[in-house]
Design a protein around this motif. Structure first.
Motif, PDB file in Angstrom:
ATOM      1  N   LEU A 155      -3.616   8.872  -6.587  1.00 55.41           N
ATOM      2  CA  LEU A 155      -3.969   8.376  -5.254  1.00 55.41           C
ATOM      3  C   LEU A 155      -4.564   6.974  -5.323  1.00 55.41           C
ATOM      4  O   LEU A 155      -4.327   6.153  -4.425  1.00 55.41           O
ATOM      5  CB  LEU A 155      -4.942   9.346  -4.592  1.00 55.41           C
ATOM      6  CG  LEU A 155      -4.356  10.726  -4.257  1.00 55.41           C
ATOM      7  CD1 LEU A 155      -5.431  11.641  -3.703  1.00 55.41           C
ATOM      8  CD2 LEU A 155      -3.196  10.601  -3.277  1.00 55.41           C
ATOM      9  N   ILE A 156      -5.335   6.683  -6.355  1.00 53.15           N
ATOM     10  CA  ILE A 156      -5.860   5.322  -6.517  1.00 53.15           C
ATOM     11  C   ILE A 156      -4.723   4.336  -6.748  1.00 53.15           C
ATOM     12  O   ILE A 156      -4.724   3.211  -6.217  1.00 53.15           O
ATOM     13  CB  ILE A 156      -6.879   5.276  -7.680  1.00 53.15           C
ATOM     14  CG1 ILE A 156      -8.167   6.008  -7.275  1.00 53.15           C
ATOM     15  CG2 ILE A 156      -7.189   3.839  -8.081  1.00 53.15           C
ATOM     16  CD1 ILE A 156      -9.165   6.145  -8.394  1.00 53.15           C
ATOM     17  N   THR A 157      -3.724   4.746  -7.527  1.00 57.24           N
ATOM     18  CA  THR A 157      -2.551   3.888  -7.747  1.00 57.24           C
ATOM     19  C   THR A 157      -1.807   3.634  -6.439  1.00 57.24           C
ATOM     20  O   THR A 157      -1.394   2.506  -6.154  1.00 57.24           O
ATOM     21  CB  THR A 157      -1.610   4.537  -8.771  1.00 57.24           C
ATOM     22  OG1 THR A 157      -2.313   4.755 -10.001  1.00 57.24           O
ATOM     23  CG2 THR A 157      -0.407   3.649  -9.033  1.00 57.24           C
ATOM     24  N   ALA A 158      -1.630   4.687  -5.635  1.00 56.11           N
ATOM     25  CA  ALA A 158      -0.967   4.527  -4.340  1.00 56.11           C
ATOM     26  C   ALA A 158      -1.765   3.606  -3.429  1.00 56.11           C
ATOM     27  O   ALA A 158      -1.196   2.750  -2.737  1.00 56.11           O
ATOM     28  CB  ALA A 158      -0.772   5.895  -3.680  1.00 56.11           C
ATOM     29  N   ALA A 159      -3.083   3.769  -3.421  1.00 56.12           N
ATOM     30  CA  ALA A 159      -3.923   2.908  -2.590  1.00 56.12           C
ATOM     31  C   ALA A 159      -3.801   1.450  -3.016  1.00 56.12           C
ATOM     32  O   ALA A 159      -3.727   0.540  -2.176  1.00 56.12           O
ATOM     33  CB  ALA A 159      -5.382   3.364  -2.670  1.00 56.12           C
ATOM     34  N   ALA A 160      -3.762   1.208  -4.341  1.00 53.83           N
ATOM     35  CA  ALA A 160      -3.617  -0.165  -4.835  1.00 53.83           C
ATOM     36  C   ALA A 160      -2.270  -0.750  -4.431  1.00 53.83           C
ATOM     37  O   ALA A 160      -2.177  -1.935  -4.068  1.00 53.83           O
ATOM     38  CB  ALA A 160      -3.769  -0.180  -6.357  1.00 53.83           C
TER      39      ALA A 160
END
Length: 381
Positions: A350-355
């Motif tokens: 999810l952090i990767t998607a947010a980035a």
């Protein structure tokens, strides 16, 4: 006063201009900027201190999770299960290809790469303000590129390209496709709807106003469901739209309704003298709009237009509800792989998607600010 008329001692007279003294330290530089923007008053100071305290509380833990304590190598989630205090980056490395292409056949990835590279080159050419022959770039991007993209992505047996149905399209490719189609079609449709809402013709005004108010009055999810399940009902039997075309149409129409209100705000901000001046030189209604009113009106509402584009880019993640395998859906499906199940896998994905979403949205915002600065400089001159 000259030496011929002055009989006193000339020693105190300066023979050359004195060097310029630097401005006071508090008048420029980082200190002056901080005083003006961060500590200009009591409220500003309190907010600055609170923001710094919040960042000091959040950033160290985030840095530890993402970098210091993170897991960087591993063939499966065993290393991430053993070390649960850091991000599981091996999951991202292992699934990166799936996140980008979705279930698109691996042997045909070159077709997706070709479409994305050509699109990036044409888009860069089109958005570069000082580029030569931007009209050629616009023609290629809006006319030739969609045809090339469809032929490559879908395939054509006559050209030796195996057909890849849209149910195998996914990942970043679908997210970029939905966003690009929505952005490209929502602006011209929004302009037409805004002009129709201001039209003196009652029927045109009523149709455009009704469409805008109805679409803006329902959630985007409802529009997607209506496009997915109701659009086929309005077409002849056997003309069922493609499963990807339906959300594309719904996304473009939804964004156009919001874009129409932004454009209408720019049109209403135009002084009446602009219309009268165009009429005085004999320009028709459409020439007045195309040559005089719309260029100025759209320049005034650039922040609103880009804000709509950013919202549209983020809203494309909702198409997963109607079965479209977009980027966020591929990330979520990766969590179901038993080889990569760990306490930190979901957070890392999810952090990767947010980035990913932040990079694209921030880039659009910065580009629009640059365009605004150039337009302001032009108006000053």
């Amino acid at each position: 006063m000259t030496d011929a008329t002055y009989s006193g001692d000339p020693a105190y007279l300066r023979a050359a201009p004195a060097p310029a003294e630097p401005p006071p330290a508090l008048a420029q530089g980082p200190v002056a900027w901080a005083r003006k923007n961060l500590f200009s008053g009591v409220t500003s100071t309190v907010l600055t201190v609170a923001a710094v305290a919040f960042l000091a509380w959040v950033i160290p833990g985030l840095v530890r999770f993402l970098f210091v304590d993170a897991n960087w190598q591993g063939a499966n989630a065993d290393v991430c299960r053993a070390n649960q205090s850091g991000a599981c980056w091996p999951f991202i490395w292992a699934k990166a290809e799936f996140f980008w292409y979705g279930p698109y056949p691996e042997t045909q990835h070159w077709r997706v790469n070709t479409v994305e590279i050509v699109g990036a080159v044409l888009l860069g050419w089109l958005l570069w303000q000082g580029a030569p022959k931007r009209n050629v770039a616009a023609l290629l991007f809006f006319v030739a590129y969609p045809i090339l993209s469809f032929v490559l992505l879908h395939g054509a047996e006559t050209l030796g390209l195996p057909v890849v149905t849209t149910d195998l399209w996914g990942g970043v490719t679908v997210t970029l496709l939905l966003s690009l189609v929505g952005i490209v079609f929502s602006l011209p449709l929004g302009v037409l709807l805004a002009l129709g809402r201001r039209s003196p013709l009652p029927i045109v005004n009523a149709v455009c106003t009704g469409f805008i108010e109805i679409v803006r009055g329902v959630p985007f999810i409802v529009v997607l469901f209506m496009a997915n399940f109701m659009l086929p009902l309005f077409l002849p039997e056997g003309w069922t739209p493609d499963r990807l075309l339906r959300p594309l149409v719904g996304t473009a129409l939804f964004a156009a309704a919001y874009m129409a209100e932004v454009v209408r705000g720019g049109l209403q901000a135009m002084p009446k003298g602009q219309f009268e001046g165009a009429a005085s030189v004999g320009l028709s209604y459409w020439k007045t709009m195309r040559l005089i009113i719309l260029p100025q009106a759209l320049a005034l509402v650039i922040p609103g237009i880009v804000s709509n584009f950013i919202s549209l880019f983020k809203d494309t993640s909702l198409v997963a509800i109607v079965g479209i395998f977009d980027f966020l859906r591929t990330v979520e499906s990766g969590f179901n792989d038993p080889n990569w199940t760990s306490p930190t896998t979901s957070a890392t994905g999810l952090i990767t998607a947010a980035a990913f979403y932040w990079i694209f949205c921030f880039s659009m915002s910065r580009y629009s600010q640059g365009v605004e600065r150039r337009l302001r400089a032009g108006r000053r001159h």
